[in-house]
Design an enzyme around this catalytic site. Structure first.
Site, short mmCIF file in Angstrom:
data_model
loop_
_atom_site.label_atom_id
_atom_site.label_comp_id
_atom_site.label_asym_id
_atom_site.label_seq_id
_atom_site.Cartn_x
_atom_site.Cartn_y
_atom_site.Cartn_z
N ARG A 65 9.27 4.85 12.11
CA ARG A 65 8.06 4.91 11.28
C ARG A 65 6.88 5.41 12.11
O ARG A 65 6.07 6.21 11.62
CB ARG A 65 7.76 3.54 10.67
CG ARG A 65 6.66 3.56 9.65
CD ARG A 65 6.71 2.40 8.69
NE ARG A 65 6.38 1.13 9.32
CZ ARG A 65 6.09 0.03 8.62
NH1 ARG A 65 6.12 0.05 7.30
NH2 ARG A 65 5.80 -1.09 9.24
N ASP A 114 -9.18 2.20 3.65
CA ASP A 114 -9.08 1.34 4.82
C ASP A 114 -9.61 2.04 6.07
O ASP A 114 -10.39 1.47 6.84
CB ASP A 114 -7.63 0.92 5.07
CG ASP A 114 -7.17 -0.20 4.17
OD1 ASP A 114 -7.99 -1.07 3.82
OD2 ASP A 114 -5.98 -0.23 3.81
N GLY A 169 1.96 0.58 9.01
CA GLY A 169 2.10 0.28 7.59
C GLY A 169 0.97 0.87 6.78
O GLY A 169 0.28 1.80 7.21
N LYS A 206 0.81 -1.22 0.00
CA LYS A 206 0.00 0.00 0.00
C LYS A 206 0.84 1.27 0.00
O LYS A 206 0.47 2.27 -0.63
CB LYS A 206 -0.96 -0.02 1.18
CG LYS A 206 -1.99 -1.14 1.09
CD LYS A 206 -2.93 -1.17 2.27
CE LYS A 206 -3.89 -2.36 2.14
NZ LYS A 206 -4.87 -2.40 3.25
N ALA A 212 -2.12 -0.02 5.88
CA ALA A 212 -3.47 0.07 6.45
C ALA A 212 -3.47 0.89 7.72
O ALA A 212 -4.39 1.66 7.98
CB ALA A 212 -4.03 -1.33 6.71
N ASN A 239 -4.95 2.01 -1.30
CA ASN A 239 -5.44 0.62 -1.39
C ASN A 239 -6.37 0.44 -2.58
O ASN A 239 -6.96 -0.62 -2.75
CB ASN A 239 -6.10 0.15 -0.09
CG ASN A 239 -7.51 0.68 0.11
OD1 ASN A 239 -7.88 1.73 -0.43
ND2 ASN A 239 -8.30 -0.03 0.90
N GLY A 291 -11.98 -8.22 11.59
CA GLY A 291 -11.54 -7.45 10.44
C GLY A 291 -12.54 -7.32 9.31
O GLY A 291 -12.49 -6.35 8.55
#
Length: 282
Positions: A182, A129, A155, A92, A157, A113, A264
């Site tokens: 990050r 997302d 990351g 992504k 998502a 995405n 999810g």
């Protein structure tokens, strides 16, 4: 004569097989790119959407390793009847550089995405997302406004979810990542839009109302838990954005300890109408 009849019969059988699949020479193509792709559920849901709306299109999973991503995407863009991509782990962030135009969410977080081909041949990208995740929470009667969140994984998502919960009024966000730099970079980026609400952290905030796993840990049997459940407040909810398996080890252990859980699949389900609008499906 027999040869002609046999050829006609073969053609009829071929047409029957093709029509049974709903695929013809006019079918438009879409791909979901990832590594792995065995867990993706978007093809079943998007292909059902195409069928329900009479759209001659099909979405197929395409497994591409990170090292082959640039070559694969450059090649797929040359396929004349390929109209778009969906993007899953771990691509992504990398797909952003393949978009000529970015929506507001993708521009803020640097992650896409979904990508679509425009009429002029250029490519537009955006990320749904986060909006899908928030819609899934609200649909399950789990409020976001005024709640404190911990996000595990910054990351592709995770960055989208981080922005979306703050946009929806979250009271605070602790960001945890295996790469602390990050997490710090994401917190700094979010601070430009929502000052003082996001911070990098070494672990989940014990005061969090919800802790979200946005890492790939849980996709495979034997994966360790993405974070420890010890020390979290008893009324917290544990959310996992992994869709397959539907109940990850994290969710099972959280439920066994009495925490609320949120799976999810609602995140994807709530994105389907957003994809429909983005891809201009009538």
């Amino acid at each position: 004569m027999e040869t002609t009849l046999r050829a006609a019969d073969d053609a009829d059988r071929c047409r029957g097989a093709t029509s049974g699949l709903g695929i013809s020479g006019r079918t438009r193509l879409f791909a979901v790119l990832g590594a792995p792709v065995a867990q993706v559920m978007a093809p079943a849901m998007m292909n059902r959407l195409f069928a329900e709306h009479g759209v001659d299109a099909v979405l197929v999973p395409v497994e591409v390793s990170p090292g082959d991503l640039d070559a694969a995407v450059d090649g797929m863009k040359r396929i004349g009847n390929l109209d778009g991509f969906l993007v899953t782990v771990p691509h992504k962030l990398a797909l952003c550089r393949h978009a000529d135009h970015l929506g507001d969410a993708a521009r803020l977080i640097g992650s896409v995405n979904a990508m679509r081909r425009e009429a002029d041949g250029s490519w537009s990208g955006d990320n749904f997302d986060g909006e899908g995740f928030v819609r899934g929470l609200l649909g399950a009667d789990r409020p976001v406004a005024g709640k404190r969140f911990s996000l595990i994984g910054a990351g592709g998502a995770g960055v989208s979810i981080a922005a979306a919960v703050l946009q929806a009024g979250a009271a605070g966000l602790a960001i945890v990542d295996i790469d602390p730099s990050r997490a710090e970079a994401l917190a700094a980026r979010l601070d430009t839009r929502w000052p003082g609400l996001a911070r990098a952290a070494a672990g989940p905030d014990p005061a969090s109302d919800m802790v979200v796993n946005a890492t790939p840990l849980g996709l495979r049997d034997g994966d360790p838990l993405p974070f420890a459940l010890d020390g979290l407040r008893p009324g917290a909810t544990i959310a996992d954005i992994i869709m397959k398996p539907a109940e990850t080890r994290l969710l099972r252990e959280a439920a066994a300890r009495g925490f609320g859980t949120h799976p999810g699949l609602p995140m994807l389900s709530e994105q389907i109408p957003l994809y429909r609008e983005f891809f201009r499906i009538p």
